[in-house]
Design a protein around this motif. Structure first.
Motif, PDB file in Angstrom:
ATOM      1  N   LEU A 175      30.433 -13.386  11.593  1.00 28.91           N
ATOM      2  CA  LEU A 175      30.305 -12.365  10.563  1.00 28.91           C
ATOM      3  C   LEU A 175      30.047 -11.015  11.198  1.00 28.91           C
ATOM      4  O   LEU A 175      30.730 -10.033  10.925  1.00 28.91           O
ATOM      5  CB  LEU A 175      29.165 -12.704   9.603  1.00 28.91           C
ATOM      6  CG  LEU A 175      29.005 -11.630   8.540  1.00 28.91           C
ATOM      7  CD1 LEU A 175      29.926 -11.887   7.372  1.00 28.91           C
ATOM      8  CD2 LEU A 175      27.572 -11.527   8.081  1.00 28.91           C
ATOM      9  N   ALA A 176      29.070 -11.000  12.113  1.00 28.29           N
ATOM     10  CA  ALA A 176      28.727  -9.755  12.770  1.00 28.29           C
ATOM     11  C   ALA A 176      29.948  -9.198  13.480  1.00 28.29           C
ATOM     12  O   ALA A 176      30.177  -7.993  13.504  1.00 28.29           O
ATOM     13  CB  ALA A 176      27.598  -9.975  13.758  1.00 28.29           C
ATOM     14  N   ALA A 177      30.748 -10.101  14.027  1.00 36.41           N
ATOM     15  CA  ALA A 177      31.936  -9.656  14.748  1.00 36.41           C
ATOM     16  C   ALA A 177      32.917  -8.988  13.804  1.00 36.41           C
ATOM     17  O   ALA A 177      33.413  -7.899  14.097  1.00 36.41           O
ATOM     18  CB  ALA A 177      32.593 -10.840  15.444  1.00 36.41           C
ATOM     19  N   VAL A 229      32.274  -7.849  10.761  1.00 37.87           N
ATOM     20  CA  VAL A 229      31.645  -6.693  10.137  1.00 37.87           C
ATOM     21  C   VAL A 229      31.646  -5.508  11.096  1.00 37.87           C
ATOM     22  O   VAL A 229      31.904  -4.370  10.716  1.00 37.87           O
ATOM     23  CB  VAL A 229      30.197  -7.029   9.704  1.00 37.87           C
ATOM     24  CG1 VAL A 229      29.418  -5.762   9.418  1.00 37.87           C
ATOM     25  CG2 VAL A 229      30.236  -7.883   8.449  1.00 37.87           C
ATOM     26  N   GLY A 230      31.396  -5.792  12.369  1.00 36.34           N
ATOM     27  CA  GLY A 230      31.284  -4.714  13.345  1.00 36.34           C
ATOM     28  C   GLY A 230      32.633  -4.258  13.875  1.00 36.34           C
ATOM     29  O   GLY A 230      32.711  -3.672  14.939  1.00 36.34           O
TER      30      GLY A 230
END
Lengths: 308, 320
Positions: free
Chosen positions: A29-31, A33-34
């Motif tokens: 997710l962080a990947a 999202v970022g």
């Protein structure tokens, strides 16, 4: 009782399968999202540079250890080997015999320290968490307060004490002062506090002793935290320098960190051999880390140190 | 009692579901359990308590006593000296220098060891493949015994054909006396320390970051928050507790610096890198003055307690 039993078993494990998949999801997710391309590119470059910087000393040490001595200390500097790569230095260091002996000493000391520390800390943590006796609160308060004491300031009186007990230059002399770990008692007690008491009660009603319920019910439930604490204690004991340095004079009893410090001076300018012994000394924990990376990283989260 | 309330809270829902015969919940179950166990608890604590008394409490007390005597390592002369050691310490220029060095070392190491470890952990966290490789790169040095870390860096700092000076000389520059010049030696020690110990804070940060629930990010991106916004409004506040703890642990660890300095520069040149703990070691074990070394230990201990209390106050106010 049995149905609640199983449900609680999963709930007391701080990092269950569900947590792990959540963490994996977090990462992806962080990947996504970022995915601001510019920022991410800068981040990747920064990370690669930092990792390279961090690995350079290790590679330089490995490279030197594989060079011929004359090559390593050649006044005309060169990064790459001119006289080829060789295991000569490793052979010389192992043949000299000191490093293997020190490694053995470190292994014996660290294993005994870990077993004793975890055993007495777990027993005490259980006593503080689950039982009552006169002075319990008071004793626990003193234990917690002592976390503040920097052990290093005790080297002078401890040395005197070991001298009086004739434990200078003995294994017990190295080991005993290291087994007192109030921090580990604290971490373990916090964990035991979260284990539901009902499980023990059932066993108690069946006539099991306190010690037996502790061994057969509480300890198996506490595996993750016990592993985490053991890893911390082992790394600490393996790398401890100051105390073994003070309490040991006999070269045959030196632990690895202390022995290596003496070798550095003895070898003088023999850089290839010094690096070979450094690499040999570094290998055991590095291998353990590579094999148990997940558990070690999890240990940081489980111990409560890594939580938010 | 506070120690037991946490376990009560944790088990309360279980008790409600599990035993219909305990309508008053966990408190009564707990009391029943305790009546079964009686006084036997002391036997669990006894092994630890014995070791604790022997190897922690006793040295603390005997060290305190020693600090009021002229005790020497050779055993001779342990006459009572009152506060002589303490008053001598206050006027000891070498001690003040060591204290100054320790404070400078602490200031120079805490900032990179907190900021850099966060930045690196965050970069790893926001998703590059091969986490294990990054973890290994940054954490591996922490697993090295101090003498290995120092041996490697001494070789890199070597004046003639060590890595740095070898490259510098090759490129036609003058060599840099990393360890032998007073103004540079402290920076060299700091570099070694940051390289060696960053991995610990890095892993703490990484596991804290991995614990942030993903729905917060989901909600934020639905609300249209960009990456910087998410970093400052979600990530950093969520790991606040970890940051506070890392800062406190790092300050205390840096104040206690000894081993890498002892091995890398032995406090030199001219005491420029000598830390308080190294001074205690020098006084006690090279100068044989155990009484005086104990007095300095206790002054330093008092200082650490004061700093800890101040930290706790400040941090509590911040997070409140």
């Amino acid at each position: 009782m049995s149905s609640t039993g199983t449900s609680t078993v999963t709930s007391v494990r701080p990092l269950s399968k569900a947590d792990e998949t959540r963490n994996e999801r977090n990462k992806t997710l962080a990947a996504t999202v970022g995915k601001n391309k510019g920022v991410l590119a800068v981040g990747i470059i920064a990370l690669v540079i930092a990792a390279a910087l961090w690995l350079v000393p290790l590679f330089w040490a490995i490279l030197t250890s594989l060079k011929k001595e004359s090559d390593a200390s050649n006044a005309d500097f060169a990064v790459l080997p001119r006289e080829g790569l060789t295991l000569e230095s490793y052979r010389a260091v192992i043949a000299a015999g000191d490093v293997p002996i020190w490694m053995m000493n470190s292994f014996i000391v660290s294993v005994v320290v870990t077993v004793l520390t975890v055993a007495i800390s777990a027993l005490a943590a259980y006593g503080f968490s689950r039982t009552t006796f006169r002075g319990r609160k008071w004793l626990y308060a003193v234990t917690i307060a002592s976390i503040m004491v920097p052990g290093q300031i005790l080297i002078v009186p401890l040395f005197q004490q070991m001298n009086a007990l004739r434990l200078i230059d003995t294994y017990p002399g190295i080991i005993l002062p290291q087994i007192v770990a109030p921090m580990m008692v604290f971490i373990l007690k916090n964990f035991f506090d979260t284990v539901p008491i009902e499980l023990e009660e059932a066993a108690r009603l069946d006539g099991a002793s306190r010690l037996r319920t502790f061994m057969t019910i509480v300890l198996p439930l506490s595996r993750p935290i016990l592993i985490a604490v053991s890893i911390f204690v082992f790394i600490g004991a393996w790398n401890n320098f100051l105390w073994p340095f003070i309490v040991i004079n006999n070269p045959d009893l030196l632990t690895l960190p202390v022995g290596l410090a003496t070798i550095r001076n003895a070898f003088g300018v023999q850089y290839a051999q010094t690096m070979a012994s450094a690499i040999l000394a570094a290998l055991p924990l590095l291998i353990v880390f590579m094999l148990f990376q997940r558990q070690i990283v999890k240990g940081f989260a489980t111990s409560g140190l890594g939580g938010q | 009692m506070s120690s037991l309330t946490s376990s009560n809270e944790a088990q309360a829902p279980v008790a409600a579901r599990g035993s219909s015969s305990a309508p008053s919940g966990s408190r009564s179950t707990n009391a029943r359990a305790r009546s079964i166990q009686g006084r036997s608890g002391f036997w669990f604590v006894l092994p630890f308590a014995a070791a604790f008394a022997m190897f922690l409490i006793w040295p603390i007390l005997s060290g305190l006593w020693m600090s009021f005597t002229n005790q020497s390592l050779t055993g001779s002369g342990s006459a009572f000296a009152g506060f002589d050691n303490y008053s001598e310490a206050l006027g000891d220029a070498a001690l003040w220098q060591a204290l100054g060095n320790t404070v400078i070392f602490t200031l120079l190491t805490v900032v990179p060891l907190v900021v850099l470890s966060f930045v690196l952990a965050y970069l790893v966290y926001i998703g590059l493949p091969g986490q294990w490789l990054w973890r290994l790169s940054f954490f591996a040095p922490y697993l090295l015994p101090v003498s290995v870390a120092v041996a490697i860096w001494q070789w890199m700092f070597q004046p003639d054909f060590g890595l740095f000076n070898g490259l510098l000389l090759r490129a036609g520059f003058a060599q840099i006396p990393f360890l032998s010049e007073a103004s540079l030696a402290m920076f060299s020690v700091v570099v070694v320390t940051v390289w060696w110990t960053l991995g610990f804070n890095f892993l703490l940060y990484l596991s804290a970051l991995n614990n942030i629930p993903d729905h917060l990010y989901e909600a934020a991106s639905i609300d249209g928050a960009g990456p910087w916004r998410r970093l400052f409004s979600i990530t950093i506040p969520m790991i606040n507790r970890t940051t506070v703890m890392i800062i406190m642990l790092q300050i205390l660890a840096s104040l206690k610096v000894f081993e890498q300095i002892f091995l890398l520069t032995n406090g030199g040149p001219n005491g420029a890198t000598r830390s308080v703990l190294e001074y205690i070691y020098d006084v006690g074990f090279t100068g044989y003055r155990l009484g005086y070394a104990s007095a300095i230990s206790y002054l330093f201990f008092a200082l650490i307690i004061v700093i800890s209390i101040v930290q706790l106050r400040v941090m509590n106010r911040k997070s409140a």
